[in-house]
Scaffold this active site. Structure first.
Site, PDB file in Angstrom:
ATOM      1  N   LEU B 207       0.825  -1.219   0.000  1.00 20.35           N
ATOM      2  CA  LEU B 207       0.000   0.000   0.000  1.00 20.35           C
ATOM      3  C   LEU B 207       0.851   1.257   0.000  1.00 20.35           C
ATOM      4  O   LEU B 207       0.392   2.342  -0.359  1.00 20.35           O
ATOM      5  CB  LEU B 207      -0.908   0.013   1.241  1.00 20.35           C
ATOM      6  CG  LEU B 207      -1.911  -1.127   1.380  1.00 20.35           C
ATOM      7  CD1 LEU B 207      -2.570  -1.087   2.747  1.00 20.35           C
ATOM      8  CD2 LEU B 207      -2.962  -1.047   0.285  1.00 20.35           C
ATOM      9  N   GLY B 213      10.951   0.365   5.082  1.00 16.50           N
ATOM     10  CA  GLY B 213      10.166  -0.808   4.740  1.00 16.50           C
ATOM     11  C   GLY B 213       8.918  -0.412   4.001  1.00 16.50           C
ATOM     12  O   GLY B 213       8.873   0.623   3.347  1.00 16.50           O
ATOM     13  N   LYS B 230       2.589  -2.701   8.792  1.00 14.98           N
ATOM     14  CA  LYS B 230       3.782  -1.938   8.453  1.00 14.98           C
ATOM     15  C   LYS B 230       4.981  -2.804   8.788  1.00 14.98           C
ATOM     16  O   LYS B 230       5.096  -3.287   9.915  1.00 14.98           O
ATOM     17  CB  LYS B 230       3.777  -0.657   9.294  1.00 14.98           C
ATOM     18  CG  LYS B 230       4.920   0.279   9.035  1.00 14.98           C
ATOM     19  CD  LYS B 230       4.655   1.581   9.763  1.00 14.98           C
ATOM     20  CE  LYS B 230       5.820   2.524   9.644  1.00 14.98           C
ATOM     21  NZ  LYS B 230       5.497   3.827  10.250  1.00 14.98           N
ATOM     22  N   ASP B 324       5.080  15.011  11.997  1.00 10.21           N
ATOM     23  CA  ASP B 324       5.151  14.707  10.560  1.00 10.21           C
ATOM     24  C   ASP B 324       3.796  14.865   9.887  1.00 10.21           C
ATOM     25  O   ASP B 324       3.373  14.018   9.098  1.00 10.21           O
ATOM     26  CB  ASP B 324       5.714  13.308  10.323  1.00 10.21           C
ATOM     27  CG  ASP B 324       6.325  13.184   8.917  1.00 10.21           C
ATOM     28  OD1 ASP B 324       6.494  14.226   8.256  1.00 10.21           O
ATOM     29  OD2 ASP B 324       6.616  12.069   8.485  1.00 10.21           O
ATOM     30  N   LYS B 326       1.224  15.892   7.247  1.00 14.78           N
ATOM     31  CA  LYS B 326       1.204  16.174   5.807  1.00 14.78           C
ATOM     32  C   LYS B 326       0.108  15.300   5.215  1.00 14.78           C
ATOM     33  O   LYS B 326      -0.263  14.285   5.816  1.00 14.78           O
ATOM     34  CB  LYS B 326       2.559  15.872   5.151  1.00 14.78           C
ATOM     35  CG  LYS B 326       3.069  14.462   5.396  1.00 14.78           C
ATOM     36  CD  LYS B 326       4.346  14.208   4.611  1.00 14.78           C
ATOM     37  CE  LYS B 326       5.015  12.917   5.046  1.00 14.78           C
ATOM     38  NZ  LYS B 326       6.226  12.610   4.312  1.00 14.78           N
ATOM     39  N   ASN B 329       0.283  11.497   5.177  1.00 23.27           N
ATOM     40  CA  ASN B 329       0.108  10.709   6.395  1.00 23.27           C
ATOM     41  C   ASN B 329      -1.325  10.721   6.916  1.00 23.27           C
ATOM     42  O   ASN B 329      -1.583  10.280   8.019  1.00 23.27           O
ATOM     43  CB  ASN B 329       1.056  11.216   7.490  1.00 23.27           C
ATOM     44  CG  ASN B 329       2.474  10.755   7.258  1.00 23.27           C
ATOM     45  OD1 ASN B 329       2.705   9.838   6.481  1.00 23.27           O
ATOM     46  ND2 ASN B 329       3.418  11.393   7.915  1.00 23.27           N
ATOM     47  N   ASP B 342       1.378   6.691  10.600  1.00 23.67           N
ATOM     48  CA  ASP B 342       2.819   6.925  10.650  1.00 23.67           C
ATOM     49  C   ASP B 342       3.237   7.791  11.832  1.00 23.67           C
ATOM     50  O   ASP B 342       3.376   9.012  11.719  1.00 23.67           O
ATOM     51  CB  ASP B 342       3.335   7.542   9.342  1.00 23.67           C
ATOM     52  CG  ASP B 342       4.844   7.372   9.238  1.00 23.67           C
ATOM     53  OD1 ASP B 342       5.481   7.047  10.263  1.00 23.67           O
ATOM     54  OD2 ASP B 342       5.387   7.554   8.139  1.00 23.67           O
ATOM     55  N   THR B 360       8.891  16.724   7.273  1.00 24.11           N
ATOM     56  CA  THR B 360       8.957  16.751   5.826  1.00 24.11           C
ATOM     57  C   THR B 360       9.296  18.180   5.418  1.00 24.11           C
ATOM     58  O   THR B 360       8.678  19.108   5.936  1.00 24.11           O
ATOM     59  CB  THR B 360       7.603  16.305   5.241  1.00 24.11           C
ATOM     60  OG1 THR B 360       7.390  14.964   5.672  1.00 24.11           O
ATOM     61  CG2 THR B 360       7.582  16.366   3.746  1.00 24.11           C
TER      62      THR B 360
END
Lengths: 412, 512
Positions: B207, B213, B230, B324, B326, B329, B342, B360
């Site tokens: 996905l 990873g 994940k 993070d 954005k 995510n 995430d 980011t």
């Protein structure tokens, strides 16, 4: 509005804009008309409107409006069936804007409270002339802007000299890991770039550096992004001349120096703030907010920080240096040193400064003002005002409202 | 005479205002029904999935305790201890009627338990008598002021006063709501380790991919439901010195519980990789939707922003910075609500500030770039970037050259496109504020400055939190079928999942 008028208006718009999807265009047009008319109608009973707490039906009707809202009219938007109620809208993207997914970046995790316990790494001092030259090189770079004098020297001392004897040696290769920042001391370097994205350094080395971009001369620097985080190098830098000298600085040393100092300064601030009686009603979290907001200001020897008789709203902590308190007619009444503070009552009361404070040496102060205090902590001021200690502060040994010495224990 | 007349008019008005409150109160039972339905999906995950493993029971019990435990005001205590004590006190203080919906379903979903409580509380944000008397006195004052004035002017003045009072009531309601949502957290001993193993899942397509990873769609071999796993390569994490971040990610995700944050069901590891079992948000990334639409109308942006704000508020009050934010995510679930995923950079910041540069580039706050220790305020900056990007289609600061980008961020000059409304520009100028002592979210009222901002005036926050609002976009998917059509296609690679030879770094990742 009669049918003819509406029709005429629509016809004129269609003629003018010549939409590709006529049905959609008409739909948008009528939706817009209807919405405009309704909003006029609604304005009539604002009282019930003001009572609604974002009434659901209102929200829904406005969500529906999105489908044919004013923003979605005519050439501004395009109907795309997969988007359900949403539309493809017109945007003028910035030039070369990359519409792809963005990768996160990160430095190695660092824990300043841990390395505060370790002994500080020291680097052999550089020749003052060299330092001056290096400093001039990086003066315009934002990464170095927040460093003060001593940390600047510490960072520059941490740079190691590298000699590159021949021309044609690649200092950095496009796509490789970026760990070092370089300043050119002697010699010239060419910059080359391959147009491919995500190219590996092996490919670059085996099939050429790519297009020439520019030449770097002594006093200039390259690879500065490596000081922020590990990103693949965006270009290759190759020596153009023989007998080159460059200075290199790695990210870990750089960030460590910066944050070690920031951490020490922060600890100092927190301990100093703890000693200020007037702030003792604040909890740890509130004091941290103040510590976050403290600004460093530097006064040269002889300059005046506050003047007797002025109205002030700033509070000062002495981070470094000495200051003299001068009262009109009395001369110097006391000398303040590192860890002392003054002007704290300006945070609660409109005070007239009762003495002048003058820098005796180069004076480094941390300061914040009453408006900042209000914004961050608001009514904490009322708590402070009601404190007996705050009132005591007004009759300290100098009979001065805005001067206060901290207990001797804080002096490091 | 005049006075009494107006006063009585005032009191009818009070009546109508309490009406407003009671209307919303009467809405709630149906809301509950709705939310139970909605969450029944998750209940099934919790109770039926992975047979016989009492996965949700423990979290539900303590969840009720936390949301009931009014004594549990101290935020930091949530992380340390006090859970059993809170549980005890909660059982004592529980009103029987608040348990009705929970007992009917046997093992109620955590969400419905929490919101049941919210519903009970919302109708009386102020003590009944207090709200009445204060509003009455304001009307009496009014009547004195208003004597002899013309009717129409009088009406305007009254509505202005009512508007103020209304705003106050709204503010109290919202802060009460936030107070409740903030206290929902899973217990510290909530274990994720070894609950599942690789044999429990059938690995399907990729996905998404990241630095360490990839994320796979998987199907449970037990309940046949779909999840996302994940997978992180241990060696890469160690090489890139991200051990702390990865361990924090597991710990934080195992503690948080919020409608707009992805659920971590469990973790496990094999010789080479770490695995984190999470919800499969079928609607894909908000990023993909945004790029397809190019930009969102204000209403749509506002809806997504509101969900993000509640999640950030929740995290911050539990002393977590997210770091993070954005659109990449933010995932959409099958209903079109957001799930933040995430947590690779999320960090607990109870005492210290952060100094690791992460995030980011487009979304980094100026204080992070200029190497200052930073804190939660950086997330509110990122929220500003996110709202801007949703409204404009591109972020406010942009350059191909990262160093130039950072200079732009430090300079802080924002060009607002002409189609931005004044209210949105006002909010953004307070979020994209370089001086953290002026940035909304970081001031004395915290997130309330943002939540009560006029741009969100038409947002009903309790409905956002209970997810009882129509979403602007429902992902066109076949729910529950493992439909990954909303995700981009990634080339599948050969995987070594499940190997047991030469286990690596097991002591470092002992909690997985």
């Amino acid at each position: 509005m009669s049918f003819e008028e509406v029709y005429e208006e629509l016809k004129a718009l269609v003629d003018e804009q010549n939409p590709s999807d006529v049905l959609q265009f008409c739909y948008d047009f009528f939706g817009e008309k209807l919405k405009a008319e309704r909003s006029v109608f609604r304005r009539g009973d604002t009282i019930t409107e003001s009572f609604s707490d974002g009434d659901e039906s209102d929200f829904l009707s406005e969500l529906n409006d999105m489908v044919a809202g004013p923003e979605a009219i005519g050439p501004d938007a395009k109907y795309v069936p997969e988007l359900g109620g949403l539309k493809e809208m017109n945007v003028s993207y910035p030039q070369n804007y990359n519409l792809l997914r963005r990768q996160s970046v990160s430095t190695e995790s660092m824990n300043p409270s841990a390395f505060a316990l370790e002994t500080k790494r020291t680097f052999p001092p550089k020749d003052p002339e060299d330092l001056k030259r290096l400093k001039r090189s990086v003066a315009g770079n934002f990464l170095f802007k927040n460093l003060d004098e001593e940390h600047y020297n510490e960072v520059l001392n941490a740079m190691t000299e590298k000699r590159i004897g021949e021309a044609g040696v690649a200092v950095i290769v496009q796509g490789a890991v970026g760990d070092y920042f370089y300043i050119v001391e002697q010699g010239e370097f060419d910059v080359y770039k391959r147009p491919e994205l995500n190219i590996t350094p092996e490919e670059v080395l085996s099939s050429g550096y790519g297009n020439y971009i520019t030449t770097i001369s002594p006093g200039e620097y390259f690879g500065e992004l490596a000081l922020m985080y590990n990103a693949p190098r965006a270009a290759s830098v190759v020596s153009k001349t023989p007998n080159n000298v460059i200075y290199a600085l790695d990210r870990t040393s750089f960030r460590r120096i910066v944050f070690e100092n920031a951490y020490r300064q922060r600890m100092l601030y927190e301990s100093l703030l703890e000693e200020v009686p007037i702030l003792s009603s604040l909890d740890k979290y509130q004091r941290q907010k103040i510590a976050d907001a403290l600004q460093t200001v530097v006064y040269q020897a002889g300059s005046i920080v506050i003047r007797q008789g002025d109205i002030g709203n700033q509070f000062y902590l002495i981070e470094d240096g000495e200051a003299e308190v001068v009262k009109n007619g009395k001369g110097v009444v006391v000398t303040l040193t590192k860890g002392d503070y003054f002007g704290e009552l300006a945070l609660i009361h409109e005070t007239v400064r009762n003495a002048t404070v003058q820098a005796k040496t180069r004076l480094k102060l941390a300061t914040f003002d009453k408006p900042t205090f209000n914004r961050l902590l608001g009514n904490a001021i009322d708590l402070m005002r009601n404190q007996p200690r705050a009132r005591m502060g007004m009759d300290n040994e100098y009979g001065d409202q805005s001067l206060h010495r901290s207990p001797p224990s804080t002096k490091a | 005479m005049d006075t009494t007349a107006v006063a009585s008019k005032g009191s009818t008005n009070v009546g109508s205002s309490t009406d407003t409150l009671s209307t919303s109160a009467s809405l709630h039972p149906s809301m509950n029904a709705g939310s139970v339905n909605e969450y029944s999906e998750q209940q099934r995950h919790g109770t039926n999935s992975f047979n016989g493993k009492p996965s949700v029971h423990d979290s539900v019990g303590s969840d009720a305790s936390v949301s009931n435990g009014h004594n549990n005001h101290n935020e930091s205590s949530l992380w340390t201890s006090g859970i059993p004590k809170a549980l005890e006190e909660a059982t004592k203080s529980k009103k029987p009627d608040s348990l009705v919906s929970t007992s009917t379903s046997g093992c109620a979903s955590a969400h419905s338990v929490g919101y049941q409580n919210i519903d009970n509380l919302i109708p009386s944000p102020l003590p009944e008598s207090a709200s009445r008397s204060s509003s009455q006195s304001s009307h009496q004052r009014h009547s004195r002021d208003g004597r002899g004035e013309l009717g129409s002017e009088h009406g305007e003045r009254r509505s202005a006063m009512d508007g103020l009072r209304d705003r106050h009531i709204r503010k109290v309601r919202v802060s009460q709501l936030l107070d409740l949502q903030r206290r929902r957290i899973r217990p510290a001993d909530h274990t994720t380790k070894d609950r599942y193993g690789i044999q429990d899942f059938n690995f399907l397509q990729t996905l998404g991919t990241g630095s360490f990873g990839r994320v796979h769609l998987v199907q449970s071999n037990h309940n046949r439901l779909y999840y996302a796993i994940k997978v992180l390569e241990k060696k890469k994490i160690v090489d890139m010195k991200q051990i702390e971040h990865t361990c924090d990610e597991r710990y934080i995700l195992s503690r948080v519980q919020h409608p707009f944050i992805t659920i971590l069901w469990g973790t496990f590891q094999d010789a080479k990789n770490l695995f984190m079992v999470m919800d499969f948000a079928e609607g894909g990334e908000l990023f993909s939707l945004l790029r397809k639409c190019h930009r969102f109308p204000e209403k749509v942006a506002k809806f997504y922003a509101a969900e993000v704000i509640l999640a950030l508020d929740y995290l911050h009050h539990n002393q977590i910075v997210y770091r993070d934010l954005k659109p990449e995510n933010l995932l959409l679930d099958r209903f079109g609500h957001l799930k933040i995923v995430d947590f690779g950079f999320a960090k607990r910041v109870s005492t210290s500030n952060c100094c690791t540069l992460c995030g980011t580039p487009d979304y980094l706050a100026p204080e992070i770039i200029s190497l200052k220790p930073y804190n939660k305020a950086a997330d509110w900056w990122s929220l500003g970037i996110l709202i801007f990007e949703m409204l404009a289609g591109y972020p406010p600061f942009y350059s191909e050259n990262p160093m130039k980008l950072y200079e732009n961020i430090l300079e802080g000059k924002v060009n607002y496109p002409s189609y931005f409304s004044p209210a949105s520009i006002d909010l953004l100028s307070h979020l994209l504020q370089r001086d953290i002592t002026c940035r909304y979210g970081n001031l004395k009222d915290g997130s309330m400055d943002i939540i009560m901002h006029p741009w969100f005036r038409d947002i009903s926050w309790d409905k956002i939190l209970t997810r009882k609002i129509e979403v602007p976009y429902v992902p066109p998917i076949q729910a529950g079928m493992g439909d990954s059509s909303q995700f981009d296609a990634y080339a599948d690679v050969a995987t070594d999942y499940g190997t047991s030879e030469d286990p690596e770094f097991t002591s470092i990742f002992k909690d997985f």
